[in-house]
Scaffold this motif. Structure first.
Motif, mmCIF file in Angstrom:
data_model
loop_
_atom_site.group_PDB
_atom_site.id
_atom_site.type_symbol
_atom_site.label_atom_id
_atom_site.label_comp_id
_atom_site.label_asym_id
_atom_site.label_seq_id
_atom_site.Cartn_x
_atom_site.Cartn_y
_atom_site.Cartn_z
ATOM 1 N N ASN A 137 0.809 -1.223 0.000
ATOM 2 C CA ASN A 137 0.000 0.000 0.000
ATOM 3 C C ASN A 137 0.844 1.276 0.000
ATOM 4 O O ASN A 137 0.315 2.386 0.066
ATOM 5 N N GLY A 138 2.184 1.120 -0.076
ATOM 6 C CA GLY A 138 3.057 2.278 -0.198
ATOM 7 C C GLY A 138 3.474 2.921 1.109
ATOM 8 O O GLY A 138 4.135 3.961 1.107
ATOM 9 N N SER A 139 3.130 2.317 2.239
ATOM 10 C CA SER A 139 3.519 2.882 3.534
ATOM 11 C C SER A 139 4.971 2.577 3.880
ATOM 12 O O SER A 139 5.542 3.203 4.772
ATOM 13 N N LEU A 140 5.564 1.612 3.196
ATOM 14 C CA LEU A 140 6.917 1.157 3.520
ATOM 15 C C LEU A 140 7.635 0.745 2.240
ATOM 16 O O LEU A 140 7.036 0.116 1.372
ATOM 17 N N ARG A 141 8.897 1.125 2.144
ATOM 18 C CA ARG A 141 9.718 0.693 1.004
ATOM 19 C C ARG A 141 10.463 -0.604 1.350
ATOM 20 O O ARG A 141 10.470 -1.541 0.555
ATOM 21 N N ALA A 142 11.072 -0.651 2.530
ATOM 22 C CA ALA A 142 11.871 -1.831 2.861
ATOM 23 C C ALA A 142 12.119 -1.917 4.356
ATOM 24 O O ALA A 142 12.165 -0.904 5.060
ATOM 25 N N ILE A 143 12.280 -3.145 4.823
ATOM 26 C CA ILE A 143 12.773 -3.407 6.171
ATOM 27 C C ILE A 143 13.905 -4.409 6.041
ATOM 28 O O ILE A 143 13.829 -5.357 5.246
ATOM 29 N N ALA A 144 14.974 -4.193 6.811
ATOM 30 C CA ALA A 144 16.113 -5.113 6.814
ATOM 31 C C ALA A 144 16.459 -5.482 8.246
ATOM 32 O O ALA A 144 16.540 -4.605 9.111
ATOM 33 N N ILE A 145 16.656 -6.760 8.485
ATOM 34 C CA ILE A 145 17.065 -7.276 9.793
ATOM 35 C C ILE A 145 18.389 -8.004 9.595
ATOM 36 O O ILE A 145 18.471 -8.943 8.803
ATOM 37 N N THR A 146 19.413 -7.575 10.295
ATOM 38 C CA THR A 146 20.750 -8.136 10.092
ATOM 39 C C THR A 146 21.084 -9.175 11.158
ATOM 40 O O THR A 146 20.860 -8.951 12.350
ATOM 41 N N CYS A 147 21.600 -10.311 10.708
ATOM 42 C CA CYS A 147 22.006 -11.410 11.584
ATOM 43 C C CYS A 147 23.434 -11.811 11.227
ATOM 44 O O CYS A 147 23.944 -11.474 10.157
ATOM 45 N N SER A 148 24.065 -12.557 12.111
ATOM 46 C CA SER A 148 25.433 -13.016 11.873
ATOM 47 C C SER A 148 25.462 -14.533 11.752
ATOM 48 O O SER A 148 25.011 -15.244 12.661
ATOM 49 N N GLY A 149 25.977 -15.030 10.631
ATOM 50 C CA GLY A 149 26.021 -16.469 10.399
ATOM 51 C C GLY A 149 27.196 -17.114 11.104
ATOM 52 O O GLY A 149 28.344 -16.723 10.888
ATOM 53 N N TYR A 150 26.932 -18.111 11.930
ATOM 54 C CA TYR A 150 28.007 -18.742 12.696
ATOM 55 C C TYR A 150 28.872 -19.667 11.836
ATOM 56 O O TYR A 150 30.041 -19.890 12.160
ATOM 57 N N SER A 151 28.330 -20.193 10.751
ATOM 58 C CA SER A 151 29.123 -21.071 9.881
ATOM 59 C C SER A 151 29.895 -20.278 8.833
ATOM 60 O O SER A 151 31.099 -20.457 8.646
#
Length: 379
Positions: A137-151
């Motif tokens: 609906n155009g209220s948001l362009r993007a969300i990003a959640i950053t995690c760290s890969g243990y392998s």
């Protein structure tokens, strides 16, 4: 409906219970901007900041409700809402670590604390399907959640966005398109050793602040032209060197390590961005066009605590449950010098409410600067 500020990004960094400060900042911005929608087209969160970021994305079409939701949670937080603090919950984790250190246990314990209560609260309170609705609906362009890969050792930014946001691959960091859900929040906020890692697809992930050498990067890849960074540690403060003959406690060392994880890379990345902006300003536009340079200026504003969070935490240590105080006392975290470690686990309403009030005051003291930042933000 068109997004108010599609190219304005907010970066919500990590810091455990310290992330309450971000809620105070958002409360002040709500009053200053009087916005119906969230005034950020791009929302990036890491660690505890990932939880706040997800709430903003879920309520992207109703900023007032989003802030109210965060206030309701953080102003009433108790430790047992985040991790088990009963005698059995504390004893099991402690006993497993003790057995492993004494070589009495073959398998490694997954974590010191059990954060299933947090998973249950987030699952019940956040409707993740609304993220895609708000993108559509155009209220948001993007969300990003950053995690760290243990392998892999990579910093992975899982993102959900409009179709023109493309995946990226850089040294030790990648962007991966995927619907954001509970697992991403639990993985990103999994403090090393303290909370358990979470498996996403084929890999186990932990706290997103680990190995995140460029915290500003996801916002830039997702199209940000202006970035508001809400930190959880003081910026540009040079601490005085204090003579000490006492050997540092385990809590002091652990707190120092956590500060390095959560604060240092963000500060360095902001400095790097500011240097690039200065360099770009020195290049004549005709030269840039002639040489085919694609660099663009990205305005950045940083709001961070004006008081030492460690000192605030020291005043609230007694609010921790007796079991948690017992667990931390042996590390030195219950003393003023070791309160830094405790500040990451101090999910108690007295501490959180004081941080919310600090974030609100710090932002209201910069009203003109905030308004200037958001001017022409929709362009």
């Amino acid at each position: 409906m068109l997004p108010k500020a599609p190219s304005v990004a907010v970066i919500l960094s990590g810091g455990g219970a310290r992330a309450a400060y971000q809620v105070g900042v958002l409360k002040a911005i709500r009053g200053i901007q009087s916005a119906t929608q969230v005034p950020f087209g791009i929302i990036c969160g890491t660690s505890a900041g990932a939880v706040n970021a997800a709430a903003l994305a879920v309520f992207a079409d109703d900023f007032d409700s989003g802030v109210n939701h965060l206030l309701d949670v953080w102003e009433n937080f108790r430790v047992h809402h985040v991790y088990r603090s009963d005698i059995a919950g504390i004893a099991v984790g402690g006993a497993q670590w003790l057995a492993a250190m004494m070589l009495l246990r073959r398998s490694s314990p997954s974590s010191l604390l059990d954060n299933k209560p947090l998973a249950g609260m987030l699952s019940a309170s956040l409707n993740f399907s609304r993220i895609q609705t708000n993108i559509d609906n155009g209220s948001l362009r993007a969300i990003a959640i950053t995690c760290s890969g243990y392998s892999s050792g990579q910093s992975v930014s899982f993102y959900q966005a409009v179709s023109d946001c493309l995946p990226w691959v850089r040294t030790q960091r990648v962007g991966c398109a995927m619907p954001i859900g509970l697992d991403h929040l639990m993985a990103s906020s999994a403090l090393p050793f303290i909370f358990p890692a979470v498996q996403i697809n084929r890999e186990f992930f932990g706290d997103g602040s680990m190995r995140q050498i460029a915290p500003v990067s996801p916002a830039l890849h997702l199209g940000a032209k202006k970035i508001l960074v809400i930190g959880t540690g003081r910026q540009n403060v040079v601490p005085a060197r204090v003579h000490s003959s006492a050997y540092p406690s385990l809590a002091q060392i652990a707190g120092h390590a956590l500060n390095s994880i959560f604060l240092d890379s963000l500060n360095v990345d902001i400095e790097r961005l500011q240097r690039i902006n200065k360099t770009i300003s020195l290049i004549p536009e005709s030269v840039a066009q002639q040489e085919g340079l694609s660099l663009r200026r990205v305005d950045v504003m940083v709001i961070s605590p004006t008081r030492s969070i460690e000192e605030i935490a020291a005043q609230h240590l007694s609010e921790l449950p007796r079991t948690v105080r017992f667990l931390l006392r042996g590390t030195g975290a219950m003393s003023r010098r070791g309160a830094n470690l405790a500040s990451y686990l101090l999910f108690e309403k007295g501490f959180c409410q004081e941080l919310i009030a600090l974030g609100y005051r710090d932002t209201m003291d910069r009203v003109q600067e905030v308004n200037t930042f958001f001017e022409d933000g929709a362009s």
